[in-house]
Design an enzyme around this catalytic site. Structure first.
Site, PDB file in Angstrom:
ATOM      1  N   CYS A   1     -61.513   0.090  31.770  1.00 35.15           N
ATOM      2  CA  CYS A   1     -60.143   0.597  31.798  1.00 35.15           C
ATOM      3  C   CYS A   1     -60.063   2.061  32.218  1.00 35.15           C
ATOM      4  CB  CYS A   1     -59.489   0.415  30.429  1.00 35.15           C
ATOM      5  SG  CYS A   1     -60.306   1.357  29.138  1.00 35.15           S
TER       6      CYS A   1
ATOM      7  N   CYS B   1     -59.646   0.259  22.746  1.00 32.83           N
ATOM      8  CA  CYS B   1     -59.390   1.671  22.452  1.00 32.83           C
ATOM      9  C   CYS B   1     -59.919   2.045  21.067  1.00 32.83           C
ATOM     10  CB  CYS B   1     -57.894   1.976  22.532  1.00 32.83           C
ATOM     11  SG  CYS B   1     -57.206   1.733  24.183  1.00 32.83           S
TER      12      CYS B   1
END
Length: 140
Positions: free
Chosen positions: A41, A110
């Site tokens: 990402c 994340c």
């Protein structure tokens, strides 16, 4: 606007008002630095901890290049490690961060990045405390 995109208010709060942004002296013996990234990402997270002589984390700072969830995860991680011992901080799990921020499944990486950054910073700190340990482990 972010809340309309499905982000929980805690993510929006940490994104709009990030805690503990900045850097500590990476050369200081009592500062550990972790730099981790997620190639999938493009998020990159630097997390630093400052540990006192009793092994307690007295400060933490981060710089993150990434999405709102990555910034929120690192901001929360710095809040959570402060005041903990090194061993207590190592118990912080990505699942706890994700649950606190109510991250959607697509953003769970994340929180994993934040856990990895904590572990990397603490590993760097521990190495600075006993630099000969790594050498002796290589010989063993």
């Amino acid at each position: 606007a972010a809340a309309r995109l499905g982000y929980h208010k805690k993510v929006v709060d940490h994104y709009e008002n990030p805690r503990n942004v900045g850097s500590l002296d990476r050369n200081a013996k009592n500062v550990g630095t972790g730099l981790v990234g997620a190639p999938a990402c493009g998020d990159v997270m630097k997390l630093q901890v400052e540990v006192d002589e009793n092994g307690r984390i007295i400060d933490a700072r981060f710089k993150t290049f990434g999405c709102g969830s990555a910034i929120a995860s690192s901001s929360l991680a710095t809040e959570w490690v402060k005041g903990k011992t090194v061993d207590e901080a190592l118990q912080i799990k990505n699942t706890d961060i994700a649950k606190e921020l109510r991250l959607p499944p697509v953003k769970l990486h994340c929180s994993m990045l934040a856990e990895d950054a904590i572990k990397a910073a603490l590993a760097d700190y521990k190495l600075k405390q006993d630099p000969n340990k790594e050498e002796s482990e290589k010989k063993a």
